[in-house]
Scaffold this active site. Structure first.
Site, short mmCIF file in Angstrom:
data_model
loop_
_atom_site.label_atom_id
_atom_site.label_comp_id
_atom_site.label_asym_id
_atom_site.label_seq_id
_atom_site.Cartn_x
_atom_site.Cartn_y
_atom_site.Cartn_z
N GLU A 172 0.88 -1.36 -0.06
CA GLU A 172 -0.25 0.09 0.03
C GLU A 172 0.72 1.31 0.01
O GLU A 172 0.31 2.20 -0.45
CB GLU A 172 -0.67 0.07 1.24
CG GLU A 172 -1.99 -1.06 0.99
CD GLU A 172 -1.57 -2.45 1.50
OE1 GLU A 172 -0.39 -2.90 1.84
OE2 GLU A 172 -2.59 -3.19 1.65
N PHE A 218 -10.69 -7.29 14.71
CA PHE A 218 -9.83 -7.69 13.63
C PHE A 218 -9.58 -6.68 12.82
O PHE A 218 -10.32 -6.07 12.03
CB PHE A 218 -10.27 -8.96 13.28
CG PHE A 218 -9.30 -9.29 11.94
CD1 PHE A 218 -8.04 -10.01 12.35
CD2 PHE A 218 -9.70 -9.65 10.85
CE1 PHE A 218 -7.02 -10.49 11.60
CE2 PHE A 218 -8.63 -10.12 9.98
CZ PHE A 218 -7.46 -10.28 10.31
N GLN A 219 -8.34 -6.38 12.87
CA GLN A 219 -7.78 -5.16 11.72
C GLN A 219 -8.30 -3.82 12.03
O GLN A 219 -8.38 -3.23 11.03
CB GLN A 219 -8.14 -5.82 10.41
CG GLN A 219 -7.07 -7.06 9.95
CD GLN A 219 -6.87 -7.31 8.41
OE1 GLN A 219 -7.92 -7.14 7.58
NE2 GLN A 219 -5.77 -7.83 8.16
N LYS A 251 -17.26 -0.43 7.21
CA LYS A 251 -17.75 -1.36 6.59
C LYS A 251 -19.25 -1.18 6.09
O LYS A 251 -19.89 -1.62 5.12
CB LYS A 251 -17.37 -2.83 6.73
CG LYS A 251 -17.12 -3.93 5.61
CD LYS A 251 -16.76 -5.21 6.19
CE LYS A 251 -16.85 -6.19 5.15
NZ LYS A 251 -16.20 -7.54 5.36
N MET A 260 24.69 8.09 0.25
CA MET A 260 24.48 9.45 0.72
C MET A 260 24.98 9.26 2.27
O MET A 260 25.44 10.47 2.64
CB MET A 260 23.12 9.97 0.64
CG MET A 260 23.20 11.38 1.12
SD MET A 260 24.14 12.53 0.38
CE MET A 260 23.27 13.17 -0.97
C1 LIG Z 1 13.08 5.32 3.97
C2 LIG Z 1 14.27 6.08 4.31
N1 LIG Z 1 15.34 5.11 5.21
C3 LIG Z 1 16.34 5.93 5.59
C4 LIG Z 1 16.65 7.00 4.57
C5 LIG Z 1 18.03 7.69 5.12
N2 LIG Z 1 18.66 7.64 3.98
C6 LIG Z 1 18.82 8.54 3.12
S1 LIG Z 1 19.98 8.55 1.76
C7 LIG Z 1 20.14 7.05 2.18
C8 LIG Z 1 20.83 6.25 1.32
C9 LIG Z 1 20.39 5.89 -0.09
O1 LIG Z 1 21.01 4.86 -0.58
P1 LIG Z 1 20.60 4.58 -2.25
O2 LIG Z 1 19.40 4.13 -2.14
O3 LIG Z 1 21.61 3.20 -2.70
O4 LIG Z 1 21.31 5.68 -3.10
P2 LIG Z 1 22.46 6.24 -3.01
O5 LIG Z 1 22.77 7.64 -2.16
O6 LIG Z 1 23.60 5.50 -3.00
O7 LIG Z 1 22.67 6.95 -4.37
C10 LIG Z 1 19.49 6.74 3.27
C11 LIG Z 1 19.66 5.52 3.72
C12 LIG Z 1 15.89 7.66 3.92
N3 LIG Z 1 15.89 8.80 3.49
N4 LIG Z 1 14.50 7.12 3.80
#
Ligand SMILES: Cc1ncc(C[n+]2csc(CCOP(=O)(O)OP(=O)(O)O)c2C)c(N)n1
Ligand SMILES: [Mg+2]
Lengths: 187, 566
Positions: free
Chosen positions: B49, B111-112, B161, B471
């Protein structure tokens, strides 16, 4: 500075939750909050007291105004207002202190609303400071229980506050159905 | 007309012009799904979802229409949360429907059962719990109206529902009655006059183009204003595409990973005119350091944005649709050649530091993005995920078309791109839609490859695969002693995974393979996944350290050339 806000809102389930959740989420510190019916059926009136810089309070007003169920918000802090709070104070009263307590109540124009074997319950209505001073004077006797309502406020009539004497802004006064087009194309 | 609550929902959606919705069925929405088959609405079955909400969001951002998603009660509803929060932060018009347990058992931990209106209170513009079928037409009318007007945002409707089953005499209202919902109606002519005067007096003005320009559809008016006053324009991440990147007055993105020249222009500006941006901290840096020499004019449809982060010297509250046509005629053509020349110097400096100006045989992500731009001639709808990939996309794709970049700006939701692109492509069947994702984020919603296959959605997917939560790794490199704690990442063979879903997939390891692979994707009719194995420790430059002013940028170190360190 301490601010007093008056907000009118639709009397629907969950609206109080929307307001209090907003305060929490935006990290606003609320000192007191009271709600009850207003003069308009289906509209509740809330008085909110909060301490904060003007900038923050302005944010509170704007964020509150954004809630769909909130119809009006007004900061009445710098307007002449009637401000009241109600308190019920159950104070320990032995036979020898009873008359002294009753005398204090009389001076404060408070009422004794319940008399027990070992305690008196006093009702006081007034500005918070007056309630505070009575509470201070009663404390040495031993306060067993206390319920305070928090502040309610109303702008005094005849003041040039753009409020129509209603405590809220006239340009947004009454709920009305606005044709869709008129709302979609502001101006 | 006698309708059940469920039929009333779809009838109302048809009247709102809804053609496509995204969702997953379940017990508490079975009456809705049962009735759906009789209405001309295409339901896209997603695999989670969260993806339904992102897809509705992507649909809305690509088309400007309200996106719609649906989920069952309990876990279905909680799965929507990330997607709703994403849409909320980025002011995207979405209407979400959730099923609720029958009203007699609400509050009994049935439930749910989950209190979804409570959970989504702070991440929706408004929400409703409907337990009486006769309320549905009014609530739906209001929900669409609230979602798309003023500052747009998501609205959730939770329907018990029994309310889906009950019969009502159906009538769809023509008007909404919302006494507490007022759009700016004020007369801003004096503020607009003042704004024009401030602009005319300014020697070094800069316009900030925020998401509001795109949401209000005033891209042309922005260009007109900039051209008339010779005023350079800096975009926020979500403002990219408000003005073509190629326009000589467009400086590209500003902020933490903004273009050096864009940030320097803000640093030296004597006037900043913000159009529909909310002065996000990733854009401004510490508020007191932002545009320190400038007076600030803040134009926004949401009064609560004025002064929230950065104090404004002048506020204009109104829809840009109304404000810009009033403002531009009052703005005078001024000679800003000295200012524009100064900006050009910074721009040249940026160009010299650009990694694409350097010879390298490495497979670098900037090159990949730039080649996708070449191959699509700048006309694709780009949907980026979050992290380094998002910044490289923003910096190296030269955005030209309106609504040409879709990205999670405010919430920074990894996993956004693939499902949002599904939504975008469903809204714009004839456009080419590209996903740019990292290997981390892609794995957060990778299951949606099945949705693409089932719906035959011709998405082009580029994974910038660096084997890291890149990042995070970059921050660790710069600010946490290069200790790559928790950021080393393995993944599957993405091309093979794609093929397992019935989608062609290619792995690209050499620079020389980049262009042929992209060409193949661009020219194929169906979906395709390209897994680019890029240099693992490439960084995004410039970078502004958190807490620093945006003009204090960490620039790309000049690399070793001809054996000499520059
Ligand atoms: C749902 C979520 N969890 C954690 C983060 C923290 N976060 C920001 S950038 C990043 C790394 C992203 O890695 P990737 O998708 O491999 O992209 P890259 O930076 O390597 O291009 C993380 C873990 C986030 N922004 N969103
Ligand atoms: Mg990565």
């Amino acid at each position: 500075m301490k601010h007093t806000l008056v907000a009118l809102m639709e009397d629907k389930p969950g609206v109080l939750n929307r307001v209090s959740s907003l305060f929490h989420r935006r990290n606003y510190n609320i000192e007191s909050l009271t709600v009850g019916h207003s003069e308009v059926p289906g509209i509740s009136r809330m008085t909110i007291v909060l301490e904060g810089e003007d900038r923050i309070v302005e944010q509170v007003v704007k964020q509150l105004s954004k809630l769909i169920n909130v119809t009006h918000v007004l900061d009445v802090s710098d307007k002449p207002t009637v401000v009241r709070e109600l308190a019920l104070i159950k104070v320990r009263a032995a036979s020898r202190t009873r008359s002294e307590i009753a005398e204090l109540a009389r001076i404060f124009r408070a009422r004794i609303v319940d008399v027990g074997a070992t305690s008196l319950t006093i009702e006081i209505t007034g500005p918070e400071e007056r309630v505070d001073s009575l509470v201070g004077l009663l404390r040495p006797f031993g306060i067993e229980e206390m319920a305070r309502t928090g502040r309610v406020a109303m702008v005094r009539s005849g003041e040039d506050d753009g409020n129509n004497g209603k405590g809220y802004s006239s340009q947004t006064a009454m709920p009305q159905s606005v044709p869709l087009m008129a709302q979609e194309v502001p101006m | 007309m006698r309708l059940t609550g469920a039929q009333a929902v779809w009838e109302s959606l048809v009247r709102e012009g809804v053609e496509t919705i995204f969702g997953v069925p379940g017990g508490a929405v079975l009456p809705l799904y049962h009735a759906l088959a009789d209405y001309p609405i295409h339901h896209v079955l997603v695999r989670h979802e969260q993806a339904a909400a992102h897809a509705a969001d992507g649909y809305a951002r690509a088309t400007g229409k309200v996106g719609v998603c649906i989920a069952t009660s309990g876990p279905g509803a909680t799965n929507l949360v990330t997607g709703l929060a994403t849409a909320y932060m980025d002011s995207s018009p979405v209407v979400a429907f959730t099923g609720q347990v029958p009203s007699p058992v609400i509050g009994t931990d049935a439930f749910q059962e989950v209190h979804v209106t409570g959970i989504t209170l702070p991440i929706t513009k408004h929400n409703y719990l409907v337990t009486h079928a006769q309320e549905l037409p009014t609530v739906i009318k209001e929900a669409f109206y609230i979602a798309r007007t003023g500052r747009p945002g998501p609205v959730l409707i939770d329907i018990s529902k029994d309310a889906q089953i009950a019969e009502i005499e159906y009538a769809y209202p023509d008007e909404v009655h919302l006494p507490g919902y007022r759009l700016p109606q004020g007369d801003f002519s004096s503020q607009v006059q003042e704004a024009a005067q401030m602009l005319n007096e300014a020697r070094r003005p800069v316009i900030i183009a925020g998401h509001g320009v795109i949401l209000s559809g005033t891209e042309d008016q922005l260009v007109e204003l900039a051209e008339k006053g010779h005023i350079p324009v800096v975009a926020t991440l979500l403002g990219i595409g408000a003005m073509p990147d190629e326009h000589p007055l467009c400086l590209g993105m500003g902020g933490m990973h903004g273009q050096g020249h864009a940030n320097m222009a803000l640093a030296e500006a004597d006037l900043v005119l913000s159009l529909g941006s909310r002065f996000d901290d990733r854009f401004t840096g510490p508020p007191h350091t932002f545009a320190p020499l400038a007076r600030i004019i803040h134009v926004d449809v949401d009064p609560a944005e004025i002064g929230k982060n950065v104090p404004a010297d002048l506020a204009v509250i109104g829809d840009l649709k109304d404000v810009l046509p009033a403002l531009t005629p009052l703005v005078e053509a001024r000679d800003r050649s000295a200012w524009l020349a100064r900006i050009r110097e910074w721009r040249e400096e940026s160009a010299q530091l650009d990694i694409l100006a350097q010879e390298t045989d490495d497979l670098i992500p900037q090159y990949v993005v730039r080649q996708i731009w070449h191959a699509t001639q700048g006309n694709a709808i780009m949907v980026s995920d979050v992290g380094q990939n998002q910044m490289w996309e923003a910096q190296y794709y030269v955005h030209r078309r309106r609504r040409g970049l879709i990205s999670s700006g405010g919430l920074g939701t990894m996993g956004f791109a693939l499902p949002a692109a599904i939504g975008a492509q469903m809204g714009l069947r004839d456009e080419q839609v590209w996903v740019i994702a990292g290997d981390g984020g892609f794995q957060m919603t990778i299951q949606e490859l099945a949705t693409i296959a089932q719906e035959q959605i011709p998405l082009k997917i580029a994974i910038l695969n660096n084997g890291y939560l890149g990042m995070v790794r970059q921050w660790q490199e710069f600010f946490f002693e290069r200790r790559y704690s928790g950021s080393r990442l393995s993944g599957p063979d993405f091309a093979q995974v794609a093929r397992a879903y019935g989608i062609p997939g290619l792995t690209i390891r050499e620079k020389s393979e980049v262009v042929p692979a992209i060409t193949q994707a661009v020219t194929s009719d169906g979906p395709m996944l390209l897994d680019f194995h890029i240099v693992p420790e490439e960084n995004v430059y410039p970078m502004v350290a958190p807490g620093s002013a945006i003009y204090n940028m960490i620039r790309r170190p000049k690399t070793v050339q001809n054996g000499e360190e520059e």
